[in-house]
Design an enzyme around this catalytic site. Structure first.
Site, short mmCIF file in Angstrom:
data_model
loop_
_atom_site.label_atom_id
_atom_site.label_comp_id
_atom_site.label_asym_id
_atom_site.label_seq_id
_atom_site.Cartn_x
_atom_site.Cartn_y
_atom_site.Cartn_z
N HIS A 1 -9.40 0.96 4.69
CA HIS A 1 -8.14 1.14 5.42
C HIS A 1 -8.41 2.04 6.63
CE1 HIS A 1 -4.08 2.36 6.41
NE2 HIS A 1 -3.67 1.29 5.75
N GLU B 1 -6.90 4.42 7.82
CA GLU B 1 -6.72 5.86 7.57
C GLU B 1 -7.96 6.44 6.89
OE1 GLU B 1 -2.97 5.44 5.56
OE2 GLU B 1 -2.07 4.83 7.46
N SER C 1 3.34 -2.42 10.31
CA SER C 1 4.79 -2.42 10.49
C SER C 1 5.44 -3.74 10.12
CB SER C 1 5.17 -2.00 11.91
OG SER C 1 4.71 -0.69 12.17
N ASN D 1 0.86 -1.19 0.00
CA ASN D 1 0.00 0.00 0.00
C ASN D 1 0.89 1.23 0.00
OD1 ASN D 1 -1.85 2.02 0.46
ND2 ASN D 1 -2.25 1.44 2.60
N GLU E 1 -5.43 -5.38 10.35
CA GLU E 1 -4.42 -4.36 10.58
C GLU E 1 -4.70 -3.64 11.90
OE1 GLU E 1 -2.48 -3.07 6.68
OE2 GLU E 1 -4.23 -1.79 6.95
N LYS F 1 0.07 4.29 -0.25
CA LYS F 1 -0.59 5.46 0.35
C LYS F 1 -0.36 6.70 -0.54
CE LYS F 1 0.25 3.38 4.80
NZ LYS F 1 0.02 3.46 6.23
N GLY G 1 2.28 1.97 10.77
CA GLY G 1 3.19 3.12 10.65
C GLY G 1 3.87 3.49 11.96
C1 PEP Z 1 -0.80 -0.06 5.89
O1 PEP Z 1 -0.87 1.12 5.63
O2 PEP Z 1 -1.66 -0.84 5.42
C2 PEP Z 1 0.29 -0.52 6.75
C3 PEP Z 1 0.26 -1.73 7.21
O3 PEP Z 1 1.29 0.38 6.97
P1 PEP Z 1 2.73 0.08 7.64
O4 PEP Z 1 3.23 -1.20 7.05
O5 PEP Z 1 3.57 1.25 7.29
O6 PEP Z 1 2.50 -0.07 9.11
#
Ligand code: PEP
Length: 252
Positions: free
Chosen positions: A97, A99, A215, A9, A169, A11, A175
């Site tokens: 997601h 976000e 992460s 992803n 997630e 973003k 992040g």
């Molecule tokens: C994501 O945005 O779906 C995600 C898992 O981000 P990160 O790997 O940066 O934590």
């Protein structure tokens, strides 16, 4: 069909030049990757989708959107519909997601509408669920996950549900550099699989792809992906570095 998948992803990152360079590097790797049924998905920003589709072997790298509109078409300035995505050859879209839920107030009900529009337009939704830190700390995370599934997906027919990919997630891991332990990821993935089994039966449950996100990186991917109910990862930050994402793909 249940599959091992590494999905990146991006973003709101990369301009078109950097995005194409990244996609081409992954494509060079994918050419010689004996995928054995394993899937590589990248989700660049909307502006990049069409160009990147022209640059990669779409049998080896699948290109996903990060979102789609909640309406078929019309006066929704700034929105991109599932039909538009389908018309350029997009096969996947991330939906819900955290976000999007947090900054754009997307509710489970809205997300269900988006899921339906994706399916109507032959796009596989990668449906994201996960709890906040406060919810985990107050031990309501199982309830949160159950509600997200009940309201966001469980009205689907068994046939439609079979086409969905789920991404667990935990928001506190996205992040932040704080990954769920393999045991924490397995516990929730197993819980999700059980909820699916209760609703749709064991066959559909065993065939559902459930990705972990939060992460995930080259150092922790192998152990996370080796958990019995973890089918791969939805990767944010680490998917922007070609070498790191390639190591994650190799960990599938
Ligand atoms: C994501 O945005 O779906 C995600 C898992 O981000 P990160 O790997 O940066 O934590």
């Amino acid at each position: 069909m249940r599959q091992k998948i590494a999905a990146g992803n991006w973003k709101m990152n990369t301009n078109i030049q950097d995005g194409i360079t990244l996609a081409k590097t992954l494509n060079d790797f994918a050419k010689n990757f004996n995928n054995n049924g394993k899937g590589i998905i990248i989700a660049p920003p909307f502006t990049h989708l069409y160009s990147i589709l022209q640059q990669v072997d779409t049998n080896k790298i699948f290109v996903s959107a990060q979102n789609c509109g909640a309406w078929e078409k019309g006066a929704y300035t700034g929105e991109v519909s599932a039909e538009m995505l389908n018309s350029i050859g997009i096969k996947y879209s991330i939906i819900g997601h955290s976000e999007r839920r947090q900054y754009f107030n997307e509710t489970n009900e809205t997300l269900y509408t988006k899921v339906k529009l994706c399916l109507k337009n032959s796009i596989t939704p990668i449906f994201c669920i996960g709890e906040k830190l406060s919810e985990r700390e107050s031990n309501v995370h199982f309830e949160v996950i159950k509600k997200q599934l009940n309201q966001g997906l469980f009205e689907l027919s068994p046939e439609d549900f079979s086409k969905i990919i789920i991404a667990y997630e935990p928001i506190w891991a996205i992040g932040t550099g704080k990954t769920a332990s393999p045991q924490q990821a397995q516990e929730i993935h197993n819980f999700i699989r059980k909820l699916i089994s209760d609703k749709y039966g064991v066959t559909i449950s065993n065939e559902t792809t459930i990705l972990y996100g939060g992460s995930c990186n080259a150092a922790n991917a192998k152990e996370l992906f080796s958990q019995p109910d973890v089918d791969g990862g939805l990767v944010g930050g680490a998917s922007l570095k070609a070498n790191e994402f390639i190591e994650i793909i190799k960990a599938l």
